[in-house]
Design a protein around this motif. Sequence first.
Motif, PDB file in Angstrom:
ATOM      1  N   LYS A  13       0.850  -1.184   0.000  1.00 25.42           N
ATOM      2  CA  LYS A  13       0.000   0.000   0.000  1.00 25.42           C
ATOM      3  C   LYS A  13       0.883   1.230   0.000  1.00 25.42           C
ATOM      4  O   LYS A  13       1.769   1.367   0.816  1.00 25.42           O
ATOM      5  CB  LYS A  13      -0.909   0.021   1.227  1.00 25.42           C
ATOM      6  N   TRP A  14       0.616   2.122  -0.924  1.00 24.87           N
ATOM      7  CA  TRP A  14       1.417   3.336  -1.051  1.00 24.87           C
ATOM      8  C   TRP A  14       0.509   4.431  -1.591  1.00 24.87           C
ATOM      9  O   TRP A  14       0.108   4.399  -2.735  1.00 24.87           O
ATOM     10  CB  TRP A  14       2.574   3.090  -2.008  1.00 24.87           C
ATOM     11  N   SER A  15       0.163   5.373  -0.753  1.00 26.95           N
ATOM     12  CA  SER A  15      -0.716   6.432  -1.224  1.00 26.95           C
ATOM     13  C   SER A  15       0.097   7.649  -1.658  1.00 26.95           C
ATOM     14  O   SER A  15       0.096   8.029  -2.815  1.00 26.95           O
ATOM     15  CB  SER A  15      -1.716   6.805  -0.146  1.00 26.95           C
ATOM     16  N   THR A  16       0.770   8.280  -0.737  1.00 22.53           N
ATOM     17  CA  THR A  16       1.639   9.416  -1.040  1.00 22.53           C
ATOM     18  C   THR A  16       2.917   9.275  -0.248  1.00 22.53           C
ATOM     19  O   THR A  16       2.936   8.623   0.789  1.00 22.53           O
ATOM     20  CB  THR A  16       0.972  10.755  -0.666  1.00 22.53           C
ATOM     21  N   PRO A  17       3.993   9.890  -0.710  1.00 22.54           N
ATOM     22  CA  PRO A  17       5.234   9.793   0.053  1.00 22.54           C
ATOM     23  C   PRO A  17       5.123  10.581   1.354  1.00 22.54           C
ATOM     24  O   PRO A  17       4.356  11.537   1.449  1.00 22.54           O
ATOM     25  CB  PRO A  17       6.288  10.399  -0.867  1.00 22.54           C
ATOM     26  N   PRO A  18       5.894  10.199   2.349  1.00 21.66           N
ATOM     27  CA  PRO A  18       5.857  10.928   3.616  1.00 21.66           C
ATOM     28  C   PRO A  18       6.442  12.335   3.468  1.00 21.66           C
ATOM     29  O   PRO A  18       7.140  12.632   2.504  1.00 21.66           O
ATOM     30  CB  PRO A  18       6.704  10.070   4.551  1.00 21.66           C
ATOM     31  N   PHE A  19       6.154  13.185   4.421  1.00 26.45           N
ATOM     32  CA  PHE A  19       6.648  14.562   4.414  1.00 26.45           C
ATOM     33  C   PHE A  19       8.159  14.568   4.540  1.00 26.45           C
ATOM     34  O   PHE A  19       8.737  13.853   5.356  1.00 26.45           O
ATOM     35  CB  PHE A  19       6.025  15.339   5.568  1.00 26.45           C
ATOM     36  N   ASP A  20       8.810  15.367   3.726  1.00 28.25           N
ATOM     37  CA  ASP A  20      10.258  15.529   3.794  1.00 28.25           C
ATOM     38  C   ASP A  20      10.539  16.970   4.208  1.00 28.25           C
ATOM     39  O   ASP A  20      10.221  17.903   3.462  1.00 28.25           O
ATOM     40  CB  ASP A  20      10.879  15.229   2.433  1.00 28.25           C
ATOM     41  N   PRO A  21      11.125  17.205   5.389  1.00 29.42           N
ATOM     42  CA  PRO A  21      11.335  18.575   5.851  1.00 29.42           C
ATOM     43  C   PRO A  21      12.305  19.385   4.990  1.00 29.42           C
ATOM     44  O   PRO A  21      12.350  20.604   5.097  1.00 29.42           O
ATOM     45  CB  PRO A  21      11.873  18.401   7.266  1.00 29.42           C
ATOM     46  N   PRO A  55      16.868  -1.945  -1.031  1.00 25.07           N
ATOM     47  CA  PRO A  55      16.707  -0.715  -0.241  1.00 25.07           C
ATOM     48  C   PRO A  55      16.441   0.527  -1.099  1.00 25.07           C
ATOM     49  O   PRO A  55      15.908   1.509  -0.604  1.00 25.07           O
ATOM     50  CB  PRO A  55      18.048  -0.566   0.487  1.00 25.07           C
ATOM     51  N   CYS A  56      16.752   0.475  -2.371  1.00 31.53           N
ATOM     52  CA  CYS A  56      16.551   1.620  -3.258  1.00 31.53           C
ATOM     53  C   CYS A  56      15.104   1.762  -3.688  1.00 31.53           C
ATOM     54  O   CYS A  56      14.737   2.770  -4.291  1.00 31.53           O
ATOM     55  CB  CYS A  56      17.431   1.484  -4.490  1.00 31.53           C
ATOM     56  N   GLU A  57      14.280   0.757  -3.390  1.00 31.89           N
ATOM     57  CA  GLU A  57      12.883   0.780  -3.807  1.00 31.89           C
ATOM     58  C   GLU A  57      12.150   1.982  -3.227  1.00 31.89           C
ATOM     59  O   GLU A  57      11.256   2.537  -3.862  1.00 31.89           O
ATOM     60  CB  GLU A  57      12.179  -0.500  -3.383  1.00 31.89           C
ATOM     61  N   TYR A  58      12.518   2.418  -2.031  1.00 32.48           N
ATOM     62  CA  TYR A  58      11.870   3.574  -1.408  1.00 32.48           C
ATOM     63  C   TYR A  58      11.990   4.800  -2.303  1.00 32.48           C
ATOM     64  O   TYR A  58      11.001   5.469  -2.586  1.00 32.48           O
ATOM     65  CB  TYR A  58      12.481   3.859  -0.039  1.00 32.48           C
ATOM     66  N   TYR A  59      13.206   5.103  -2.773  1.00 33.32           N
ATOM     67  CA  TYR A  59      13.424   6.272  -3.619  1.00 33.32           C
ATOM     68  C   TYR A  59      12.661   6.135  -4.937  1.00 33.32           C
ATOM     69  O   TYR A  59      12.112   7.102  -5.452  1.00 33.32           O
ATOM     70  CB  TYR A  59      14.913   6.471  -3.906  1.00 33.32           C
ATOM     71  N   PHE A  60      12.659   4.919  -5.476  1.00 34.69           N
ATOM     72  CA  PHE A  60      11.950   4.662  -6.729  1.00 34.69           C
ATOM     73  C   PHE A  60      10.465   4.973  -6.573  1.00 34.69           C
ATOM     74  O   PHE A  60       9.871   5.653  -7.406  1.00 34.69           O
ATOM     75  CB  PHE A  60      12.160   3.202  -7.138  1.00 34.69           C
ATOM     76  N   ARG A  61       9.872   4.495  -5.498  1.00 34.11           N
ATOM     77  CA  ARG A  61       8.441   4.715  -5.276  1.00 34.11           C
ATOM     78  C   ARG A  61       8.132   6.187  -5.030  1.00 34.11           C
ATOM     79  O   ARG A  61       7.113   6.694  -5.489  1.00 34.11           O
ATOM     80  CB  ARG A  61       7.966   3.859  -4.109  1.00 34.11           C
ATOM     81  N   VAL A  62       9.016   6.872  -4.316  1.00 32.12           N
ATOM     82  CA  VAL A  62       8.780   8.290  -4.033  1.00 32.12           C
ATOM     83  C   VAL A  62       8.859   9.105  -5.316  1.00 32.12           C
ATOM     84  O   VAL A  62       7.967   9.907  -5.605  1.00 32.12           O
ATOM     85  CB  VAL A  62       9.775   8.825  -2.978  1.00 32.12           C
ATOM     86  N   PHE A  63       9.900   8.908  -6.116  1.00 32.44           N
ATOM     87  CA  PHE A  63      10.000   9.744  -7.311  1.00 32.44           C
ATOM     88  C   PHE A  63       8.943   9.365  -8.344  1.00 32.44           C
ATOM     89  O   PHE A  63       8.482  10.216  -9.086  1.00 32.44           O
ATOM     90  CB  PHE A  63      11.419   9.800  -7.871  1.00 32.44           C
ATOM     91  N   HIS A  64       8.483   8.126  -8.347  1.00 35.88           N
ATOM     92  CA  HIS A  64       7.401   7.758  -9.255  1.00 35.88           C
ATOM     93  C   HIS A  64       6.071   8.360  -8.826  1.00 35.88           C
ATOM     94  O   HIS A  64       5.217   8.627  -9.660  1.00 35.88           O
ATOM     95  CB  HIS A  64       7.276   6.239  -9.377  1.00 35.88           C
ATOM     96  N   SER A  65       5.886   8.579  -7.543  1.00 32.44           N
ATOM     97  CA  SER A  65       4.618   9.161  -7.118  1.00 32.44           C
ATOM     98  C   SER A  65       4.649  10.686  -7.158  1.00 32.44           C
ATOM     99  O   SER A  65       3.609  11.319  -7.303  1.00 32.44           O
ATOM    100  CB  SER A  65       4.253   8.674  -5.720  1.00 32.44           C
ATOM    101  N   LEU A  66       5.838  11.308  -7.053  1.00 31.25           N
ATOM    102  CA  LEU A  66       5.932  12.766  -7.059  1.00 31.25           C
ATOM    103  C   LEU A  66       6.074  13.354  -8.463  1.00 31.25           C
ATOM    104  O   LEU A  66       5.517  14.406  -8.747  1.00 31.25           O
ATOM    105  CB  LEU A  66       7.129  13.232  -6.221  1.00 31.25           C
ATOM    106  N   CYS A  67       6.825  12.696  -9.312  1.00 33.69           N
ATOM    107  CA  CYS A  67       7.132  13.248 -10.627  1.00 33.69           C
ATOM    108  C   CYS A  67       5.963  13.042 -11.593  1.00 33.69           C
ATOM    109  O   CYS A  67       5.252  12.047 -11.504  1.00 33.69           O
ATOM    110  CB  CYS A  67       8.366  12.570 -11.210  1.00 33.69           C
TER     111      CYS A  67
END
Length: 124
Positions: A13-21, A55-67
Amino acid sequence: MLDVDSQKPPKGKWSTPPFDPRFPNQNQTRNCYQNFLDYHRCVKRMSRRGKSAQPCEYYFRVFHSLCPRSWVSRPRGRRRPAGGARVEGPVQLSRRPPPPRPPAPPQVQRWTEQIQEGTFAGKI
Protein backbone atom coordinates in the motif's frame (compact mmCIF):
# COMPACT_ATOMS: atom_id res chain seq x y z
CA MET A 1 6.82 9.96 19.68
CA LEU A 2 6.31 7.36 16.96
CA ASP A 3 9.10 4.99 16.06
CA VAL A 4 10.38 4.59 12.51
CA ASP A 5 8.62 1.27 11.85
CA SER A 6 5.18 2.68 12.62
CA GLN A 7 5.72 5.50 10.08
CA LYS A 8 6.38 3.10 7.19
CA PRO A 9 3.38 2.29 4.98
CA PRO A 10 2.13 -1.30 5.05
CA LYS A 11 3.55 -3.59 2.37
CA GLY A 12 1.81 -3.20 -0.98
CA LYS A 13 0.00 0.00 0.00
CA TRP A 14 1.42 3.34 -1.05
CA SER A 15 -0.72 6.43 -1.22
CA THR A 16 1.64 9.42 -1.04
CA PRO A 17 5.23 9.79 0.05
CA PRO A 18 5.86 10.93 3.62
CA PHE A 19 6.65 14.56 4.41
CA ASP A 20 10.26 15.53 3.79
CA PRO A 21 11.33 18.57 5.85
CA ARG A 22 13.95 19.48 3.22
CA PHE A 23 11.11 20.38 0.84
CA PRO A 24 8.42 22.17 2.87
CA ASN A 25 6.91 24.11 -0.04
CA GLN A 26 4.00 23.14 -2.23
CA ASN A 27 6.19 22.86 -5.35
CA GLN A 28 7.70 19.36 -5.15
CA THR A 29 9.84 19.52 -8.29
CA ARG A 30 13.11 19.51 -6.38
CA ASN A 31 11.87 16.70 -4.17
CA CYS A 32 11.08 14.67 -7.30
CA TYR A 33 14.52 15.36 -8.78
CA GLN A 34 16.38 14.64 -5.54
CA ASN A 35 14.66 11.28 -5.09
CA PHE A 36 15.40 10.44 -8.74
CA LEU A 37 19.10 11.14 -8.13
CA ASP A 38 19.08 9.27 -4.81
CA TYR A 39 17.54 6.22 -6.47
CA HIS A 40 20.18 6.06 -9.20
CA ARG A 41 23.01 6.69 -6.73
CA CYS A 42 21.67 3.93 -4.51
CA VAL A 43 21.40 1.45 -7.38
CA LYS A 44 24.92 2.30 -8.53
CA ARG A 45 26.36 1.93 -5.04
CA MET A 46 24.56 -1.37 -4.41
CA SER A 47 25.66 -2.83 -7.74
CA ARG A 48 29.28 -1.88 -6.97
CA ARG A 49 29.06 -3.73 -3.67
CA GLY A 50 27.34 -6.70 -5.26
CA LYS A 51 24.27 -6.35 -3.06
CA SER A 52 20.56 -6.31 -3.83
CA ALA A 53 19.01 -2.99 -4.82
CA GLN A 54 15.97 -3.66 -2.61
CA PRO A 55 16.71 -0.71 -0.24
CA CYS A 56 16.55 1.62 -3.26
CA GLU A 57 12.88 0.78 -3.81
CA TYR A 58 11.87 3.57 -1.41
CA TYR A 59 13.42 6.27 -3.62
CA PHE A 60 11.95 4.66 -6.73
CA ARG A 61 8.44 4.71 -5.28
CA VAL A 62 8.78 8.29 -4.03
CA PHE A 63 10.00 9.74 -7.31
CA HIS A 64 7.40 7.76 -9.26
CA SER A 65 4.62 9.16 -7.12
CA LEU A 66 5.93 12.77 -7.06
CA CYS A 67 7.13 13.25 -10.63
CA PRO A 68 4.75 13.79 -13.55
CA ARG A 69 4.19 10.70 -15.67
CA SER A 70 5.72 12.34 -18.74
CA TRP A 71 9.03 12.68 -16.86
CA VAL A 72 9.02 9.15 -15.49
CA SER A 73 7.88 7.20 -18.56
CA ARG A 74 10.22 8.96 -21.00
CA PRO A 75 13.04 6.82 -22.49
CA ARG A 76 16.29 7.36 -20.65
CA GLY A 77 18.35 8.22 -23.71
CA ARG A 78 22.09 7.70 -23.27
CA ARG A 79 22.02 6.85 -19.56
CA ARG A 80 24.42 4.05 -18.71
CA PRO A 81 23.08 0.82 -17.23
CA ALA A 82 23.49 0.22 -13.49
CA GLY A 83 26.69 -1.82 -13.96
CA GLY A 84 28.43 1.12 -15.65
CA ALA A 85 29.00 -0.73 -18.93
CA ARG A 86 29.06 1.41 -22.03
CA VAL A 87 26.32 0.92 -24.60
CA GLU A 88 27.75 0.31 -28.07
CA GLY A 89 26.40 2.30 -30.98
CA PRO A 90 23.99 5.22 -31.04
CA VAL A 91 20.88 5.01 -28.90
CA GLN A 92 17.74 5.25 -31.00
CA LEU A 93 14.87 7.15 -29.44
CA SER A 94 11.47 6.47 -30.94
CA ARG A 95 9.92 9.76 -32.00
CA ARG A 96 6.83 10.33 -34.00
CA PRO A 97 7.18 12.73 -36.91
CA PRO A 98 5.40 16.04 -36.37
CA PRO A 99 1.90 16.24 -37.82
CA PRO A 100 1.66 17.90 -41.24
CA ARG A 101 1.01 21.63 -41.17
CA PRO A 102 -2.41 22.71 -42.37
CA PRO A 103 -2.41 24.87 -45.50
CA ALA A 104 -2.22 28.61 -44.93
CA PRO A 105 -5.51 30.47 -45.21
CA PRO A 106 -6.03 32.32 -48.51
CA GLN A 107 -5.54 35.70 -46.80
CA VAL A 108 -2.05 34.75 -45.64
CA GLN A 109 -1.14 33.50 -49.08
CA ARG A 110 -2.36 36.77 -50.60
CA TRP A 111 -0.40 38.81 -48.02
CA THR A 112 2.73 36.82 -48.78
CA GLU A 113 2.32 37.49 -52.50
CA GLN A 114 1.77 41.22 -51.85
CA ILE A 115 4.88 41.41 -49.65
CA GLN A 116 6.97 39.73 -52.35
CA GLU A 117 5.56 42.08 -55.04
CA GLY A 118 6.03 45.15 -52.85
CA THR A 119 2.36 46.13 -52.93
CA PHE A 120 1.48 45.28 -49.30
CA ALA A 121 -0.47 48.15 -47.70
CA GLY A 122 0.92 47.72 -44.18
CA LYS A 123 4.25 48.75 -42.68
CA ILE A 124 6.82 45.96 -42.58
